[in-house]
Design a protein around this motif. Structure first.
Motif, PDB file in Angstrom:
ATOM      1  N   ALA A  65      39.855  32.471  56.424  1.00 33.15           N
ATOM      2  CA  ALA A  65      39.241  32.231  55.158  1.00 33.15           C
ATOM      3  C   ALA A  65      40.409  33.327  54.171  1.00 33.15           C
ATOM      4  O   ALA A  65      40.760  34.287  54.687  1.00 33.15           O
ATOM      5  N   GLU A  66      40.454  32.978  52.907  1.00 24.29           N
ATOM      6  CA  GLU A  66      41.269  33.679  52.055  1.00 24.29           C
ATOM      7  C   GLU A  66      40.424  33.993  50.900  1.00 24.29           C
ATOM      8  O   GLU A  66      39.796  33.076  50.320  1.00 24.29           O
ATOM      9  N   VAL A  67      40.439  35.424  50.370  1.00 27.90           N
ATOM     10  CA  VAL A  67      39.753  35.737  49.388  1.00 27.90           C
ATOM     11  C   VAL A  67      40.908  36.277  48.322  1.00 27.90           C
ATOM     12  O   VAL A  67      41.740  37.166  48.720  1.00 27.90           O
ATOM     13  N   THR A  68      41.053  35.653  47.130  1.00 26.30           N
ATOM     14  CA  THR A  68      42.193  35.851  46.234  1.00 26.30           C
ATOM     15  C   THR A  68      41.437  36.567  45.014  1.00 26.30           C
ATOM     16  O   THR A  68      40.733  36.057  44.526  1.00 26.30           O
ATOM     17  N   ILE A  69      42.229  37.547  44.694  1.00 27.79           N
ATOM     18  CA  ILE A  69      41.807  38.253  43.332  1.00 27.79           C
ATOM     19  C   ILE A  69      43.033  37.774  42.301  1.00 27.79           C
ATOM     20  O   ILE A  69      43.995  37.643  42.611  1.00 27.79           O
ATOM     21  N   ASP A  70      42.397  37.460  41.077  1.00 29.37           N
ATOM     22  CA  ASP A  70      43.375  36.871  40.042  1.00 29.37           C
ATOM     23  C   ASP A  70      42.804  37.288  38.693  1.00 29.37           C
ATOM     24  O   ASP A  70      42.046  36.358  38.151  1.00 29.37           O
ATOM     25  N   PHE A  71      43.115  38.476  38.066  1.00 31.91           N
ATOM     26  CA  PHE A  71      42.830  38.918  36.943  1.00 31.91           C
ATOM     27  C   PHE A  71      43.936  38.942  36.186  1.00 31.91           C
ATOM     28  O   PHE A  71      44.298  40.278  36.007  1.00 31.91           O
ATOM     29  N   PRO A  72      44.577  38.132  35.434  1.00 32.53           N
ATOM     30  CA  PRO A  72      46.088  38.596  34.861  1.00 32.53           C
ATOM     31  C   PRO A  72      45.450  39.333  33.678  1.00 32.53           C
ATOM     32  O   PRO A  72      44.471  39.607  33.029  1.00 32.53           O
ATOM     33  N   PRO A  73      46.486  40.385  33.123  1.00 29.69           N
ATOM     34  CA  PRO A  73      48.130  40.238  33.720  1.00 29.69           C
ATOM     35  C   PRO A  73      48.191  41.002  35.003  1.00 29.69           C
ATOM     36  O   PRO A  73      49.238  41.018  35.473  1.00 29.69           O
ATOM     37  N   VAL A  74      47.515  42.201  35.215  1.00 31.16           N
ATOM     38  CA  VAL A  74      47.751  43.072  36.167  1.00 31.16           C
ATOM     39  C   VAL A  74      46.716  43.231  37.363  1.00 31.16           C
ATOM     40  O   VAL A  74      46.654  44.232  37.957  1.00 31.16           O
ATOM     41  N   ASN A  75      45.638  42.337  37.282  1.00 27.35           N
ATOM     42  CA  ASN A  75      44.560  42.434  38.356  1.00 27.35           C
ATOM     43  C   ASN A  75      43.977  43.793  38.117  1.00 27.35           C
ATOM     44  O   ASN A  75      43.585  44.427  39.241  1.00 27.35           O
ATOM     45  N   ALA A  76      43.472  44.229  36.874  1.00 30.11           N
ATOM     46  CA  ALA A  76      42.603  45.143  36.723  1.00 30.11           C
ATOM     47  C   ALA A  76      41.236  44.561  36.570  1.00 30.11           C
ATOM     48  O   ALA A  76      41.315  43.594  36.085  1.00 30.11           O
ATOM     49  N   VAL A  77      40.323  44.734  37.512  1.00 32.66           N
ATOM     50  CA  VAL A  77      39.239  43.870  37.880  1.00 32.66           C
ATOM     51  C   VAL A  77      38.104  44.418  36.879  1.00 32.66           C
ATOM     52  O   VAL A  77      37.779  45.808  36.901  1.00 32.66           O
ATOM     53  N   PRO A  78      37.362  43.809  36.173  1.00 30.20           N
ATOM     54  CA  PRO A  78      36.265  44.079  35.495  1.00 30.20           C
ATOM     55  C   PRO A  78      35.229  44.183  36.456  1.00 30.20           C
ATOM     56  O   PRO A  78      34.916  44.200  37.527  1.00 30.20           O
ATOM     57  N   ALA A  79      34.326  44.899  35.841  1.00 32.44           N
ATOM     58  CA  ALA A  79      33.165  45.191  36.518  1.00 32.44           C
ATOM     59  C   ALA A  79      32.215  44.244  37.171  1.00 32.44           C
ATOM     60  O   ALA A  79      32.418  44.221  38.498  1.00 32.44           O
ATOM     61  N   ALA A  80      32.236  42.931  36.553  1.00 30.95           N
ATOM     62  CA  ALA A  80      31.449  41.796  37.253  1.00 30.95           C
ATOM     63  C   ALA A  80      32.541  41.368  38.414  1.00 30.95           C
ATOM     64  O   ALA A  80      31.899  40.561  39.256  1.00 30.95           O
ATOM     65  N   GLY A  81      33.806  41.478  38.019  1.00 32.76           N
ATOM     66  CA  GLY A  81      34.791  41.136  39.060  1.00 32.76           C
ATOM     67  C   GLY A  81      34.497  41.739  40.405  1.00 32.76           C
ATOM     68  O   GLY A  81      34.846  41.082  41.391  1.00 32.76           O
ATOM     69  N   TRP A  82      34.393  43.111  40.443  1.00 30.25           N
ATOM     70  CA  TRP A  82      34.135  43.779  41.794  1.00 30.25           C
ATOM     71  C   TRP A  82      32.884  43.327  42.640  1.00 30.25           C
ATOM     72  O   TRP A  82      32.924  42.932  43.675  1.00 30.25           O
ATOM     73  N   HIS A  83      31.985  42.960  41.785  1.00 28.62           N
ATOM     74  CA  HIS A  83      30.701  41.970  42.454  1.00 28.62           C
ATOM     75  C   HIS A  83      31.176  40.721  43.018  1.00 28.62           C
ATOM     76  O   HIS A  83      30.492  40.299  43.892  1.00 28.62           O
ATOM     77  N   ASP A  84      31.747  40.147  42.088  1.00 29.78           N
ATOM     78  CA  ASP A  84      32.184  38.689  42.570  1.00 29.78           C
ATOM     79  C   ASP A  84      32.933  38.909  43.869  1.00 29.78           C
ATOM     80  O   ASP A  84      32.887  37.961  44.854  1.00 29.78           O
ATOM     81  N   LEU A  85      33.815  39.895  43.982  1.00 28.19           N
ATOM     82  CA  LEU A  85      34.699  40.100  45.304  1.00 28.19           C
ATOM     83  C   LEU A  85      33.755  40.450  46.354  1.00 28.19           C
ATOM     84  O   LEU A  85      34.025  39.805  47.490  1.00 28.19           O
ATOM     85  N   ALA A  86      32.823  41.309  46.042  1.00 29.47           N
ATOM     86  CA  ALA A  86      31.975  41.657  47.210  1.00 29.47           C
ATOM     87  C   ALA A  86      31.150  40.383  47.807  1.00 29.47           C
ATOM     88  O   ALA A  86      30.913  40.103  48.939  1.00 29.47           O
TER      89      ALA A  86
END
Length: 245
Positions: free
Chosen positions: A11-32
């Motif tokens: 499986a592959e989990v990919t982070i994609d938050f342009p421009p520098v992949n500074a992850v917003p609060a909701a994005g951390w929960h999505d990643l988890a």
């Protein structure tokens, strides 16, 4: 854009938050959530954690914090980071971090909790937290570098290169950026070829003999971030970053 999960034996989990992949609060929960979903799938044998763009992860989205009134964004980001780091560590199968470009702050939390790291030759790892008025992820940096270097990196905010980590043995391979995903998947395929029942028990057993409880240790660090915000130092440092100072 966001966090994507591609299912499969690898499986592959990919982070994609342009421009520098500074992850917003909701994005951390999505990643988890994506990491937990991958690990909970009985067909998954290995997870590759990767990123689009020019860097693996620049940490939390500080600009989101500064444009949000009060401390809700800060609290949400801290909870999200703790959840994402724990999801890497607790994933029932091995997690391979494929690190390109910069790996900063929360990126170190992810890579440090991964079972192994493959890095592009342009990758650098660092904790700029002191310059941002925060503390955290030294727990995870300590899994990548020797103790006194970890302290130096925290105090000075200096980064280290993938080549340096390779010499320590904490980065398995350093490859050209174009070959990063292929290299990660090659190692993943080697693990995926093993008996999945044995590999899952191996992951559980290795977590069980860790000398440091990474979840408790990280939450302890976060307590000092909350203290810095109560006395105003955290907000001042974040605003200097947003203002370009």
């Amino acid at each position: 854009m966001g966090v994507q999960l591609h299912r499969g034996a690898i499986a592959e989990v990919t982070i994609d938050f342009p421009p520098v992949n500074a992850v917003p609060a909701a994005g951390w929960h999505d990643l988890a959530g994506c990491l937990r979903a991958a690990g909970d799938d009985p067909g998954t044998r290995v997870v590759v954690l990767s990123a689009e763009g020019r860097g693996f992860c620049a940490g939390v989205d500080i600009k989101e914090m500064q444009r949000s009134p009060g401390h809700e964004a800060l609290l949400a980001a801290n909870r999200g980071c703790a959840a994402a780091f724990a999801a890497v560590y607790d994933c029932p199968v091995p997690v391979i971090a494929a690190v390109n470009g910069f790996c900063l702050g929360g990126g170190v939390g992810l890579a440090g909790n991964a079972d192994l790291v493959i890095a592009a030759d342009d990758a650098t790892f660092g904790l700029p937290e002191v310059d941002r008025g925060a503390l955290g992820a030294a727990t995870h940096l300590a899994r990548l570098v020797p103790h006194q270097l970890m302290r130096t990196m925290v105090y000075t905010c200096r980064p280290v290169t993938a080549a340096e980590l390779h010499r320590f043995g904490t980065v398995l391979e350093v490859v050209p950026p174009a070959g990063l995903r292929e290299a990660a998947r090659r190692v993943a395929a080697e693990i995926a070829a093993k008996d999945p029942v044995v590999i899952r028990r191996a992951k559980e057993s290795l977590n069980g003999i860790d000398p440091v409880d990474v979840k408790r240790s990280y939450r302890f660090e976060q307590g000092f971030t909350f203290e810095l915000n109560l006395n105003g130092a955290g907000d001042r440092a974040r605003q200097r970053f947003v203002d370009g100072g």
